[in-house]
Design a protein around this motif. Structure first.
Motif, PDB file in Angstrom:
ATOM      1  N   GLU A 206       0.837  -1.207   0.000  1.00  0.00           N
ATOM      2  CA  GLU A 206       0.000   0.000   0.000  1.00  0.00           C
ATOM      3  C   GLU A 206       0.871   1.255   0.000  1.00  0.00           C
ATOM      4  N   TRP A 207       1.912   1.257   0.839  1.00  0.00           N
ATOM      5  CA  TRP A 207       2.790   2.421   0.895  1.00  0.00           C
ATOM      6  C   TRP A 207       3.646   2.525  -0.358  1.00  0.00           C
TER       7      TRP A 207
ATOM      8  N   ALA B 183       9.664  12.883  -9.468  1.00  0.00           N
ATOM      9  CA  ALA B 183      10.818  12.186  -8.906  1.00  0.00           C
ATOM     10  C   ALA B 183      10.857  10.785  -9.512  1.00  0.00           C
ATOM     11  N   SER B 184      12.036  10.239  -9.605  1.00  0.00           N
ATOM     12  CA  SER B 184      12.189   8.878 -10.105  1.00  0.00           C
ATOM     13  C   SER B 184      12.520   7.949  -8.941  1.00  0.00           C
ATOM     14  N   LEU B 185      11.879   6.816  -8.919  1.00  0.00           N
ATOM     15  CA  LEU B 185      12.157   5.815  -7.886  1.00  0.00           C
ATOM     16  C   LEU B 185      13.179   4.790  -8.362  1.00  0.00           C
TER      17      LEU B 185
ATOM     18  N   VAL C 219       3.809   5.832  -2.627  1.00  0.00           N
ATOM     19  CA  VAL C 219       5.089   6.435  -2.984  1.00  0.00           C
ATOM     20  C   VAL C 219       5.187   6.598  -4.505  1.00  0.00           C
ATOM     21  N   ARG C 220       4.712   5.605  -5.251  1.00  0.00           N
ATOM     22  CA  ARG C 220       4.708   5.720  -6.725  1.00  0.00           C
ATOM     23  C   ARG C 220       3.860   6.904  -7.176  1.00  0.00           C
TER      24      ARG C 220
ATOM     25  N   VAL D 254       9.263   6.968   4.365  1.00  0.00           N
ATOM     26  CA  VAL D 254       8.098   7.702   3.855  1.00  0.00           C
ATOM     27  C   VAL D 254       7.683   8.713   4.919  1.00  0.00           C
ATOM     28  N   VAL D 255       7.562   9.964   4.501  1.00  0.00           N
ATOM     29  CA  VAL D 255       7.060  11.031   5.360  1.00  0.00           C
ATOM     30  C   VAL D 255       5.637  11.287   4.900  1.00  0.00           C
TER      31      VAL D 255
END
Length: 147
Positions: A60-61, A74-76, A65-66, A105-106
């Motif tokens: 889920e996170w 931003a690129s992951l 984030v994606r 993750v903030v």
């Protein structure tokens, strides 16, 4: 970004890593715990890969984030990857998500405010975020002492 702005932090740590990597995870976790208020940090352990169609908090996170990365440009990559791979749990090939050994993750509720590591002109590692929190914490202590 301030440690006092009401954000929650989730530190994701890959399970079953080699001792030097586990030591790095521990060092960064300790620095983060010293820099923010207790109760603002959740720590989640996860395997190196998860099925893309699976469920659970980590996936889920990852999806949040994606979404954050796509809206902030931003690129992951290369830290987070998704590709077809053999999954021994189902004895078949399926889409798998490879996760970094350490990610942060903030968030404000379910909304991602920032995620590390990512690339935005240059690599922005988890340690950079922690340094920001440490700096904010040091400034806050200096202001308290001046009062």
């Amino acid at each position: 970004m301030s440690a006092d702005d009401g954000n929650r932090l989730r530190l994701f740590l890959r399970e079953s890593v080699q001792p030097p990597i586990a030591e790095q995870q521990d060092r960064l976790r300790s620095r983060l715990e010293r820099a923010i208020d207790p109760g603002r940090l959740s720590v989640v352990h996860h395997p190196a890969r998860l099925p893309r169609d699976g469920d659970g908090e980590t996936l889920e996170w990852y999806e949040r984030v994606r979404e954050w990365a796509s809206t902030t440009e931003a690129s992951l990559s290369p830290f987070f990857e998704s590709r077809s791979a053999y999954d021994p749990d189902v004895d078949d090939v399926r889409e798998m998500v490879s996760l970094p050994v350490l990610w942060l993750v903030v968030s404000d509720g379910a909304s991602v405010r920032a995620a590390y590591p990512h690339v935005q002109e240059a690599v922005v590692p988890v340690s950079s975020a922690i340094a920001e929190f440490e700096s904010a914490d040091a400034s806050s202590r200096a202001n308290d002492a001046a009062d």
